[in-house]
Design an enzyme around this catalytic site. Structure first.
Site, PDB file in Angstrom:
ATOM      1  N   LYS A   1      22.218   2.744  -6.863  1.00 34.50           N
ATOM      2  CA  LYS A   1      21.041   2.628  -5.713  1.00 34.50           C
ATOM      3  C   LYS A   1      19.977   3.688  -5.816  1.00 34.50           C
ATOM      4  CE  LYS A   1      24.606   0.658  -2.570  1.00 34.50           C
ATOM      5  NZ  LYS A   1      25.461   0.995  -1.224  1.00 34.50           N
TER       6      LYS A   1
ATOM      7  N   GLN B   1      27.061   4.822   2.986  1.00 34.51           N
ATOM      8  CA  GLN B   1      27.880   4.085   1.929  1.00 34.51           C
ATOM      9  C   GLN B   1      29.296   4.086   2.513  1.00 34.51           C
ATOM     10  OE1 GLN B   1      26.860   2.853  -0.897  1.00 34.51           O
ATOM     11  NE2 GLN B   1      29.023   2.340  -0.964  1.00 34.51           N
TER      12      GLN B   1
ATOM     13  N   ASP C   1      20.964  -2.134   5.159  1.00 34.84           N
ATOM     14  CA  ASP C   1      22.205  -2.796   4.779  1.00 34.84           C
ATOM     15  C   ASP C   1      22.278  -3.904   5.623  1.00 34.84           C
ATOM     16  OD1 ASP C   1      23.380  -1.920   2.356  1.00 34.84           O
ATOM     17  OD2 ASP C   1      24.420  -0.417   3.414  1.00 34.84           O
TER      18      ASP C   1
END
Length: 300
Positions: A54, A98, A121
């Protein structure tokens, strides 16, 4: 005739070119660089790889990215305090935590602490709920990527029978909602579904996200169906495979995504898209507020 392979790497590369252009426009117009904050707790090896991917993707398109690393022993309050700070930081346009988190964390509380305006997200309850009525701020990245693949290939969704295998909050459920929003007739199957094949054989579009290798066999797929394999499984020999018997299913399908190289590259790419969209939205809003204040001042 075997299925046309949908090359997720090539589509992702094309979308990232668009991302670079959008970032350049933001920098030129506002003098601001879109910013993403990535929070990771612990030393999970897979998470380390995902976070590195990422960060590298952000660098590729010109997004500023900052990693915040916590040890396994970190308290939930430490992470929540950081999220609170980042949520009011105007240089941060996206916040990503995460997963997975260590067992002492309440995942729902942590994800819920992220501002819905920076939840790139797409996991915040507001964004997930927004999918139901069709006005989410940020679509979850993997289903968003699947929709972009279908769009890129010119695959009609409206009026088609779509079957989603897997009912997770991250992929299956939002995938079904996004297909419904695009006027598909959708069935959702899961671990308790009896006789899975009776559903999959009816699918014009079959999206499989169950995390089970070789779950979908050739005889379970309708001729000329579009098959999107979201699964990623590592076999004992180290080989990565999806949830479909790829060689068998591609004999019947009209389109199919490979694993690796299909949906995976799109997930990270759509994270970039959401981060840039967040920056554009916040900067436009700030610009509008500033112009309104000037107008009111002159009017006074």
């Amino acid at each position: 005739m075997t299925a046309k392979i949908i090359d997720g790497k090539a589509v992702a590369a094309s979308v990232r070119e668009e991302c670079r252009t959008r970032v350049d426009v933001i920098k030129e117009r506002y003098g601001v660089t879109p910013g993403l904050a990535v929070i990771m707790v612990g030393e999970n090896p897979a998470s380390k790889v995902y976070v590195s991917n990422k960060i590298r993707a952000c660098e590729e398109v010109g997004i500023n990215s900052t990693k915040y690393l916590f040890p396994d022993t970190a308290s939930q309050e430490e992470v929540l305090d950081l999220i609170e700070q980042l949520s009011i930081d105007p240089t941060v346009h996206g916040i990503l935590v995460q997963l997975p988190l260590p067992k002492q964390f309440d995942i729902e509380r942590v994800l819920g602490a992220i501002s819905a305006q920076k939840d790139v997200d797409g996991f915040h309850l507001y964004n997930v709920g927004g999918l139901v009525v069709g006005n989410t701020i940020f679509p979850p990245c993997t289903p968003f990527g699947v929709m972009r693949l279908l769009q890129h290939e010119g695959i009609e969704v409206a009026g088609r029978n779509a079957v989603v295998v897997g009912a997770s909050n991250i992929v299956g459920k939002p995938m079904a909602l996004m297909l419904m929003q695009n006027e598909a007739t959708v069935s959702v199957c899961h671990a308790r579904t009896r006789d899975l094949a009776q559903f999959t054989i009816l699918a014009d579009i079959l999206v499989v996200a169950a995390g089970c290798p070789n779950l979908i066999l050739e005889q379970m797929v309708k001729k000329d169906a579009v098959v999107i394999d979201v699964g990623i499984n590592r076999l004992p020999n180290g080989r990565l495979v999806g949830d479909c018997d790829y060689e068998g299913v591609r004999k019947r399908a009209s389109y199919i995504t490979p694993v690796p190289g299909g949906v995976g590259p799109m997930t990270v790419t759509m994270l970039l898209v959401n981060t840039i969209s967040s920056a554009e939205r916040s900067l436009m809003a700030a610009s509008y507020r500033a112009s309104t204040n000037i107008h009111e001042a002159h009017g006074a």
